[in-house]
Design an enzyme around this catalytic site. Structure first.
Site, mmCIF file in Angstrom:
data_model
loop_
_atom_site.group_PDB
_atom_site.id
_atom_site.type_symbol
_atom_site.label_atom_id
_atom_site.label_comp_id
_atom_site.label_asym_id
_atom_site.label_seq_id
_atom_site.Cartn_x
_atom_site.Cartn_y
_atom_site.Cartn_z
ATOM 1 C CG ASP A 1 -1.257 -17.548 -26.337
ATOM 2 O OD1 ASP A 1 -1.520 -18.493 -27.101
ATOM 3 O OD2 ASP A 1 -2.134 -16.796 -25.861
ATOM 4 C CG ASP B 1 -4.730 -18.158 -27.781
ATOM 5 O OD1 ASP B 1 -4.267 -17.155 -28.345
ATOM 6 O OD2 ASP B 1 -4.828 -18.263 -26.532
ATOM 7 C CG HIS C 1 -5.298 -17.899 -22.907
ATOM 8 N ND1 HIS C 1 -4.328 -17.212 -23.616
ATOM 9 C CD2 HIS C 1 -4.910 -17.877 -21.609
ATOM 10 C CE1 HIS C 1 -3.390 -16.779 -22.776
ATOM 11 N NE2 HIS C 1 -3.707 -17.166 -21.558
ATOM 12 C CG HIS D 1 -10.446 -14.844 -24.915
ATOM 13 N ND1 HIS D 1 -10.560 -16.155 -24.510
ATOM 14 C CD2 HIS D 1 -9.110 -14.563 -24.920
ATOM 15 C CE1 HIS D 1 -9.354 -16.657 -24.279
ATOM 16 N NE2 HIS D 1 -8.454 -15.711 -24.526
HETATM 17 N N1 Q9C Z 1 -5.810 -8.718 -16.784
HETATM 18 C C1 Q9C Z 1 -5.444 -14.095 -25.679
HETATM 19 O O1 Q9C Z 1 -4.441 -14.788 -25.693
HETATM 20 N N2 Q9C Z 1 -4.966 -12.446 -18.782
HETATM 21 N N3 Q9C Z 1 -5.926 -13.566 -24.557
HETATM 22 C C2 Q9C Z 1 -5.520 -11.892 -17.605
HETATM 23 C C3 Q9C Z 1 -5.422 -9.954 -16.177
HETATM 24 C C4 Q9C Z 1 -5.944 -12.827 -19.710
HETATM 25 C C5 Q9C Z 1 -5.294 -13.832 -23.306
HETATM 26 C C6 Q9C Z 1 -4.621 -10.824 -17.073
HETATM 27 C C7 Q9C Z 1 -5.298 -13.512 -20.883
HETATM 28 C C8 Q9C Z 1 -6.069 -13.317 -22.153
HETATM 29 C C9 Q9C Z 1 -6.123 -13.750 -26.955
HETATM 30 ZN ZN ZN Z 2 -4.140 -16.734 -25.616
#
Ligand code: Q9C
Ligand code: ZN
Length: 344
Positions: free
Chosen positions: A287, A198, A200, A162
């Site tokens: 994930d 991933d 995301h 990200h």
């Molecule tokens: N703070 C990866 O899997 N979640 N990142 C938001 C609110 C964001 C995931 C929760 C998820 C990011 C590398």
């Molecule tokens: Zn992720």
């Protein structure tokens, strides 16, 4: 399979994040690496410390002013007030549309917002050391492939995909996959492919290579209309300029089953084959596991072996970067299964 593990990962240990408006313990925490280490050691893997310094590579994938901020961010936070040692900084203002991001504010929190895409990437005292060691692992993997190693696995955290040219986000600070891809290019690979599996979308990696034809980016992920990172990862994002045609997003509805996921993997592998890359970088988020607490795909442990097998059949020198995966207790087994499927 050459396996890199950086002990510095443990130095990135923020305590809490904001989830549905509440402070909760960080999903992305050092126990993830502990489970991976234990699982890989139990299966007889040798864990190597990264030995290649990524310092010269980092400015090729990240803006120097972002790197300067990240390297010194914790010291700046402490300089504001010694009592900050026990608290985490969070951004609260972001330069969205119509606001300027070219003038760096003096205010620390304002700069944190400038260099962040979200409030979900908390800093801790050792964030830079941990992230830098992860980038060093990525550079080490690339060097090993160049020297003839078939495959390397970077069991690193924090994750990287990200993190964009000049921002952190989604628990990511330095884009390890981009560092590996750039290192492979610099080492003589004419074309590189990055496959991001991933849950995301890898918005940072996409952004870094969006205008380039030498690095193909292909991603399978939860549809950003409902899933993080929301503002990138749609199917109509194909690249720009010379990079037009060298970005392929394969979003799947949240909740999609295993068959749909492997169909997308097949399409991804077809596109990668057409690119005729000299090397492959895999952003290996785990994930996609059915038991993941913040994601909604349905892969079971044996499916990770199937993934490894399919990637092995591409016949490419391959560098794996661990990205997400928050069912920490199952993370080690699932990582090991990818390695087993690929061939140890
Ligand atoms: N703070 C990866 O899997 N979640 N990142 C938001 C609110 C964001 C995931 C929760 C998820 C990011 C590398
Ligand atoms: Zn992720």
């Amino acid at each position: 399979m050459l396996v890199f593990f950086n002990d510095e990962q443990a130095l990135h240990a923020p305590v809490h994040e904001i989830f549905r408006g509440e402070r909760v313990p960080c999903f992305e925490n050092p126990s993830r690496a502990d489970f991976v280490r234990t699982s890989l050691l139990a299966r007889g893997h040798v864990l190597r410390a990264p030995l290649v310094d990524s310092a010269a590579l980092l400015p090729k994938v990240h803006a120097p002013r972002y790197l300067d901020f990240l390297r010194t961010a914790w010291a700046q936070w402490l300089a504001l007030d010694a009592a900050n040692a026990g608290t985490q900084p969070f951004p609260s203002v972001w330069p969205v549309r119509t606001l300027r991001s070219d003038v760096e504010p003096v205010n620390f929190t304002a700069r944190l917002g400038l260099y962040s895409m979200d409030n979900g990437s908390p800093l801790s005292p050792g964030t830079w050391a941990a992230a830098k060691a992860g980038a060093d692992a990525a550079a080490s993997a690339a060097q090993a492939l160049r020297a003839g190693t078939r495959a390397a696995f970077c069991a690193t955290r924090p994750p990287g995909h990200h993190a964009g040219p000049d921002f952190m986000g989604g628990y990511c600070f330095l884009n390890n996959a981009a560092v590996a891809a750039q290192a492979l290019r610099d080492g003589g690979a004419a074309r590189v492919a990055v496959l991001d599996v991933d849950y995301h979308h890898g918005n940072g990696t996409q952004a870094i290579f969006y205008d380039r034809a030498d690095v193909l980016f292909v991603s399978i992920h939860g549809d950003p209309r409902t899933e993080y990172p929301f503002y990138l990862g749609h199917a109509d994002e194909c690249g720009v300029g010379e990079g037009d045609g060298f970005n392929l997003n394969l979003p799947l509805a949240a909740g999609s089953g295993v068959a749909a996921w492997f169909e997308a993997l097949e399409a991804a592998c077809q596109r990668i084959g057409q690119h005729r890359p000299d090397a492959l970088v895999v952003s290996l988020g785990l994930d996609t596991f059915a038991g993941d607490p913040i994601s909604r795909f349905q892969l079971q442990p044996p499916d990770f072996e199937r993934l490894g097998e399919r990637l092995q059949r591409l016949g490419l020198p391959t560098a794996f970067m661990l990205e997400g995966g928050y069912a920490a207790a199952e993370l080690g087994e699932n990582a090991a299964r990818v390695i087993d499927g690929f061939g140890r």
